[in-house]
Design a protein around this motif. Structure first.
Motif, PDB file in Angstrom:
ATOM      1  N   GLN A  46       3.411   5.643  -4.872  1.00  0.00           N
ATOM      2  CA  GLN A  46       3.448   4.410  -5.649  1.00  0.00           C
ATOM      3  C   GLN A  46       3.941   4.640  -7.072  1.00  0.00           C
ATOM      4  OE1 GLN A  46       1.023   5.627  -3.858  1.00  0.00           O
ATOM      5  NE2 GLN A  46      -0.232   4.085  -2.888  1.00  0.00           N
ATOM      6  N   VAL A  47       3.483   5.680  -7.717  1.00  0.00           N
ATOM      7  CA  VAL A  47       3.868   5.938  -9.102  1.00  0.00           C
ATOM      8  C   VAL A  47       5.354   6.284  -9.186  1.00  0.00           C
ATOM      9  CG1 VAL A  47       3.470   7.411 -11.113  1.00  0.00           C
ATOM     10  CG2 VAL A  47       1.537   6.651  -9.727  1.00  0.00           C
ATOM     11  N   ILE A  48       5.847   7.046  -8.230  1.00  0.00           N
ATOM     12  CA  ILE A  48       7.270   7.390  -8.217  1.00  0.00           C
ATOM     13  C   ILE A  48       8.109   6.138  -8.015  1.00  0.00           C
ATOM     14  CG2 ILE A  48       9.060   8.656  -6.952  1.00  0.00           C
ATOM     15  CD1 ILE A  48       6.884  10.808  -6.448  1.00  0.00           C
ATOM     16  N   ILE A  49       7.697   5.266  -7.110  1.00  0.00           N
ATOM     17  CA  ILE A  49       8.419   4.012  -6.876  1.00  0.00           C
ATOM     18  C   ILE A  49       8.415   3.155  -8.141  1.00  0.00           C
ATOM     19  CG2 ILE A  49       8.369   1.844  -5.585  1.00  0.00           C
ATOM     20  CD1 ILE A  49       7.355   3.512  -3.190  1.00  0.00           C
ATOM     21  N   TYR A  50       7.274   3.094  -8.835  1.00  0.00           N
ATOM     22  CA  TYR A  50       7.187   2.340 -10.077  1.00  0.00           C
ATOM     23  C   TYR A  50       8.176   2.892 -11.108  1.00  0.00           C
ATOM     24  CZ  TYR A  50       5.149  -0.114 -14.051  1.00  0.00           C
ATOM     25  OH  TYR A  50       4.975  -0.923 -15.142  1.00  0.00           O
ATOM     26  N   LEU A  51       8.210   4.215 -11.256  1.00  0.00           N
ATOM     27  CA  LEU A  51       9.120   4.834 -12.217  1.00  0.00           C
ATOM     28  C   LEU A  51      10.587   4.586 -11.857  1.00  0.00           C
ATOM     29  CD1 LEU A  51       7.278   8.222 -12.821  1.00  0.00           C
ATOM     30  CD2 LEU A  51       7.400   6.254 -14.364  1.00  0.00           C
ATOM     31  N   VAL A  52      10.909   4.646 -10.574  1.00  0.00           N
ATOM     32  CA  VAL A  52      12.284   4.380 -10.132  1.00  0.00           C
ATOM     33  C   VAL A  52      12.659   2.931 -10.428  1.00  0.00           C
ATOM     34  CG1 VAL A  52      13.757   4.171  -8.088  1.00  0.00           C
ATOM     35  CG2 VAL A  52      12.362   6.213  -8.418  1.00  0.00           C
ATOM     36  N   LEU A  53      11.752   1.998 -10.151  1.00  0.00           N
ATOM     37  CA  LEU A  53      12.027   0.591 -10.454  1.00  0.00           C
ATOM     38  C   LEU A  53      12.174   0.374 -11.957  1.00  0.00           C
ATOM     39  CD1 LEU A  53       9.718  -1.264  -7.922  1.00  0.00           C
ATOM     40  CD2 LEU A  53      12.212  -1.190  -7.936  1.00  0.00           C
ATOM     41  N   TRP A  54      11.394   1.078 -12.751  1.00  0.00           N
ATOM     42  CA  TRP A  54      11.488   0.982 -14.204  1.00  0.00           C
ATOM     43  C   TRP A  54      12.883   1.376 -14.659  1.00  0.00           C
ATOM     44  CZ3 TRP A  54       7.406   3.719 -17.797  1.00  0.00           C
ATOM     45  CH2 TRP A  54       7.626   3.367 -19.110  1.00  0.00           C
ATOM     46  N   ILE A  55      13.430   2.403 -14.049  1.00  0.00           N
ATOM     47  CA  ILE A  55      14.763   2.875 -14.419  1.00  0.00           C
ATOM     48  C   ILE A  55      15.851   1.945 -13.886  1.00  0.00           C
ATOM     49  CG2 ILE A  55      16.417   4.747 -14.039  1.00  0.00           C
ATOM     50  CD1 ILE A  55      13.935   6.648 -14.031  1.00  0.00           C
TER      51      ILE A  55
END
Length: 61
Positions: A46-55
């Motif tokens: 989940q955290v990786i997906i959040y960071l990817v979406l942030w970028i």
């Protein structure tokens, strides 16, 4: 309902990812944030997906 997936300038808590997803799908931003926090109790990325979406999600103009 907005058809674009963007991070809004208003209503952000951290990066605006949850607020952008809520706008896109016509949900409450607080509901999306709560679902994200609850999802952290489960194993996953989940955290990786959040960071990817942030970028990847552009800022709202």
């Amino acid at each position: 309902m907005s058809r674009k997936l963007v991070r809004p300038r208003q209503g952000r808590m951290v990066a605006g990812v949850c607020a952008g997803l809520a706008q896109r799908f016509g949900l409450s931003a607080n509901l999306v944030r709560l679902l994200f926090l609850l999802s952290l109790l489960l194993p996953g990325t989940q955290v990786i997906i959040y960071l990817v979406l942030w970028i990847l999600m552009p800022n709202e103009y």
